[in-house]
Enzyme design. Structure first.
Site, PDB file in Angstrom:
ATOM      1  N   ASP A 166       0.883  -1.172   0.000  1.00 10.81           N
ATOM      2  CA  ASP A 166       0.000   0.000   0.000  1.00 10.81           C
ATOM      3  C   ASP A 166       0.919   1.220   0.000  1.00 10.81           C
ATOM      4  O   ASP A 166       2.122   1.116   0.269  1.00 10.81           O
ATOM      5  CB  ASP A 166      -0.869  -0.049   1.262  1.00 10.81           C
ATOM      6  CG  ASP A 166      -1.566   1.263   1.552  1.00 10.81           C
ATOM      7  OD1 ASP A 166      -2.237   1.784   0.659  1.00 10.81           O
ATOM      8  OD2 ASP A 166      -1.404   1.778   2.677  1.00 10.81           O
ATOM      9  N   ASP A 208      -0.232   5.177   0.955  1.00  5.40           N
ATOM     10  CA  ASP A 208      -0.483   6.185   1.993  1.00  5.40           C
ATOM     11  C   ASP A 208      -0.645   5.553   3.368  1.00  5.40           C
ATOM     12  O   ASP A 208      -1.494   4.695   3.560  1.00  5.40           O
ATOM     13  CB  ASP A 208      -1.731   6.995   1.632  1.00  5.40           C
ATOM     14  CG  ASP A 208      -1.498   7.841   0.383  1.00  5.40           C
ATOM     15  OD1 ASP A 208      -2.269   7.690  -0.566  1.00  5.40           O
ATOM     16  OD2 ASP A 208      -0.528   8.606   0.360  1.00  5.40           O
TER      17      ASP A 208
END
Ligand code: XBP
Ligand code: MG
Length: 233
Positions: A8, A10
């Site tokens: 991922d 953020d």
């Protein structure tokens, strides 16, 4: 070795959400809107992934006076494009850095032959800006799936399904690295064992479905992450 780690962005690669929040506020101010997302409100708005979807959620659920009744989709798209310009310039100016342990994990996993990929809800330009400033470019990642490349954003599995398809790997040959419940649910729904590294906005989230929760990646034995791949089941 045909195994991959899917990151991922953020909150995982970097603690970027405060920069996102300030970029939203800059775009609102430039548009002459009296909207200001403080950290407390932003924590609630983060329940919705995707910046355009988050703006719409704010308008529909928190008032959002000043948005036009007609042509709202186009208005949100333009507002969000301005936010992305603000965000990428803030990142390019060096405002964000990789979270502790991320660079070491990327380098160690590459050295062991793991393939690397990204599955994120954020806008592709944001990924390019972050990887450019922190890693000198996106060369470490064979596959980057981001933003509107899928119809349904996290917690839907779409972006992880797309990453698996582009990698040509089965879910159990991979491990996902996430920071939020939405991201965890997305990866698990795609069948991928998931490691969670809680961040500033997600420390209190429910991570029951995680294969492993790591509070400090810099102090983690990466073998605990690697051994989650290849366990058919
Ligand atoms: C986090 C998100 C994104 C960012 C804002 O993505 O949900 O919406 O908050 O970026 P992830 P955009 O954790 O999946 O990396 O405004 O470009 O959506
Ligand atoms: Mg995240």
């Amino acid at each position: 070795m045909n195994k991959a780690i899917v990151f991922d962005v953020d909150g995982t690669l970097s603690e970027t959400e405060e920069t996102h929040r300030r970029a939203f506020n800059r775009a609102f101010e430039a548009a002459g809107l009296a909207w200001h997302w403080d950290s407390e409100l932003y924590d609630r708005l983060l329940a919705v992934t995707g910046g355009k979807e988050r703006i719409r959620y704010f308008i529909e659920s928190f008032g959002g006076q000043g948005a036009p009744a007609e042509g709202l989709d186009a208005y949100i798209r333009e507002l969000h494009a301005n936010k992305t310009r603000a965000y990428t310039s803030m990142v390019a100016s060096g405002e964000v850095e990789l979270r502790p342990g991320i660079r070491a994990l990327i380098d160690d996993a590459k050295a062991r032959g793991f393939r690397l990929a990204i599955a994120t809800t954020t806008t592709p330009a944001n990924v390019d800006a972050l990887l450019g400033v922190t890693l000198g470019g996106s060369g470490d990642f064979e596959v980057i799936c981001a933003g509107d490349s899928v119809a349904n954003k996290k917690p839907a599995p779409d972006v992880y399904d797309l990453a698996l398809e582009e990698l040509g790997l089965a879910a159990h040959r991979c491990v996902a690295i996430e920071d939020s419940r939405n991201g965890l649910l997305s990866a698990v729904a795609a069948g991928i064992p998931t490691v969670v590294t809680p961040g500033i906005y997600t420390a209190r989230h429910d991570f029951s479905e995680a294969a492993l929760v790591v509070d400090d990646l810099a102090a983690c034995d990466f073998e605990e992450i690697y051994r989650l791949t290849g366990q058919a089941g």
